[in-house]
Design an enzyme around this catalytic site. Structure first.
Site, mmCIF file in Angstrom:
data_model
loop_
_atom_site.group_PDB
_atom_site.id
_atom_site.type_symbol
_atom_site.label_atom_id
_atom_site.label_comp_id
_atom_site.label_asym_id
_atom_site.label_seq_id
_atom_site.Cartn_x
_atom_site.Cartn_y
_atom_site.Cartn_z
ATOM 1 N N HIS A 1 -4.063 46.155 17.470
ATOM 2 C CA HIS A 1 -4.874 45.480 16.464
ATOM 3 C C HIS A 1 -5.480 46.481 15.494
ATOM 4 C CE1 HIS A 1 -4.311 42.015 18.949
ATOM 5 N NE2 HIS A 1 -5.169 41.267 18.264
ATOM 6 N N HIS B 1 -10.646 46.883 23.526
ATOM 7 C CA HIS B 1 -10.072 48.194 23.822
ATOM 8 C C HIS B 1 -11.163 49.250 24.035
ATOM 9 C CE1 HIS B 1 -5.921 46.922 23.007
ATOM 10 N NE2 HIS B 1 -6.448 46.204 22.010
#
Length: 439
Positions: A195, A290
């Site tokens: 992303h 993340h």
């Protein structure tokens, strides 16, 4: 009340002059035509065009943010915000949900949205600056987005390979990521943030491809001037970038420019809005998804890929594809005015300048001495001579100082009325007076 002026002097036998202050016998329409300039003027600007220019100006300020600040801001934010989030979780918002509207319909299809706006924008701007040359469009410009798509595909696949190869399932007995996930378990691996990569890389690609619109409005003026020059067969205008185009290329340029410019402006606004959305979603990725290392590494890969293609590869003259905005003419060249700095007078810099230039004077006297006169004064002072103009002659002191002033100077210097004019102190005063007279 103002009246017409009448001639004062008249010659004998001459017909009387007309009592008017303008040229007789000239039609007013002819006079106005003679007073007009030779260059064509722009058409009147409507309110719609003014509003459009305002919107485009704001969009340019947003999307063309200085890359020297934007790239460090991206990487610094990835590091600092993500590092804080690893130790102190941020409060949950709508962006923290994995199934939020922006994540499902925009980020997961981020590259498709990027191509949706950038591909037609690139095609329209490139076919215009290439004057309708489709082969040049396909060979020199379209490969840029093809290369960007290839890098996007390779890097995202590489991230998945790293996560699958260097990870393990939360429950023993599953050696593959797909089997572990299908069984409802968690796969723990080094998940480089796809992303963060796609959001940063898409923003940088949109910024670079949008640079075609810089100077786009000047093409209209160049077209108007060049058509006028060719109609009037004016060969004196050499600064127009369209001067080297053939007549067919000029017609094609005018056709595509008038046809595609409204759509190009609309696509540019859409690219700006999409770039803003990518920045907002990148902030959401920094906050909630993340780990710091995974996001920073993906950001570095995105920046390096952008720099290699748009800053090192494409600007190379001997390699294809061409950089953004390059076509059969250069409409983005900006001529900077020559910088004019302050400098001293030439007479003070050059030793022999007084021989070629006149020294400024006031009431017939020079405002300052020349280099030669100054040097003579120094030499006269060093040798103890009286006059700086004639080093071998002695000018009586009475020509500069009267007897009364001599007595006053004697009293001032402690010598009384019988003041010795050969006194060294008086000699220096005498030399100063002589310099004031001659300089």
């Amino acid at each position: 009340m103002a009246t017409k002026r009448k001639p004062i002097h008249t010659q004998m036998g001459a017909p009387p002059r007309p009592n008017m202050n303008f040229r007789p016998g000239i039609n007013d329409t002819t006079a106005r035509a003679e007073a007009k300039g030779t260059r064509p003027t722009a058409t009147p600007t409507t309110v719609k065009e003014v509003l459009t220019m305002m919107v485009l100006h704001v969009c340019k300020k947003i999307i063309f943010f200085d890359t020297n600040l934007k790239v460090p801001l991206y990487l610094g934010s990835l590091f600092i915000v993500s590092l804080i989030g690893d130790f102190l979780p941020y409060p949950k918002t709508y962006l923290a949900k994995a199934d939020n509207l922006f994540n499902v319909y925009f980020v997961k299809m981020g590259w498709a949205w990027t191509l949706l706006f950038s591909l037609p924008f690139l095609a329209m701007t490139s076919i215009t600056v290439c004057c309708g040359d489709h082969q040049r469009l396909v060979r020199n410009h379209l490969p840029r987005l093809g290369i960007a798509t290839g890098f996007w595909f390779v890097w995202t696949k590489f991230f998945n390979v790293i996560e699958s190869s260097y990870g393990r399932c939360s429950i023993r007995g599953f050696d593959s990521k797909s089997g572990c996930l299908k069984a409802g378990h968690l796969w723990n691996g080094f998940d480089i943030s796809g992303h963060a990569f796609i959001l940063m890389y898409s923003s940088l690609v949109l910024m670079e491809e949008a640079r075609s619109i810089i100077g786009w409005e000047t093409i209209k003026e160049h077209l108007r001037n060049e058509e006028h020059n060719r109609t009037k067969q004016d060969r004196m205008q050499t600064t127009n970038p369209l001067k080297g185009l053939k007549d067919d290329d000029l017609k094609a340029l005018k056709y595509f420019y008038n046809r595609f410019t409204p759509t190009i402006r609309l696509l540019f606004v859409g690219m700006t809005m999409l770039q803003l959305l990518w920045d907002i979603m990148l902030v959401g990725t920094m906050l909630y998804y993340h780990r710091m290392v995974e996001k920073v590494l993906s950001g570095i890969i995105a920046v390096l890929t952008w720099f290699f293609t748009y800053r090192a590869w494409y600007p190379a003259a001997s390699l294809l594809p061409d950089p953004v905005g390059k076509g059969m003419f250069n409409y983005q060249s900006v001529t900077k005015p020559a910088e004019i700095g302050l400098r001293r007078r030439t007479s003070l810099l050059q030793p022999n300048a007084s021989q070629t230039q006149d020294i400024p004077k006031f009431m017939g006297m020079p405002l300052y001495a020349t280099k030669q006169q100054q040097q003579q004064n120094v030499n006269a002072s060093a040798t103890g001579l009286g006059s700086p103009m004639d080093a071998g002659a002695s000018i009586p002191s009475s020509s500069f100082v009267s007897s009364t002033n001599t007595a006053r100077l004697g009293a001032a210097f402690g010598g009384g009325s019988n003041f010795d004019i050969n006194n060294p102190i008086f000699s220096r005063f005498q030399q100063s007076a002589q310099r004031s007279k001659f300089d």
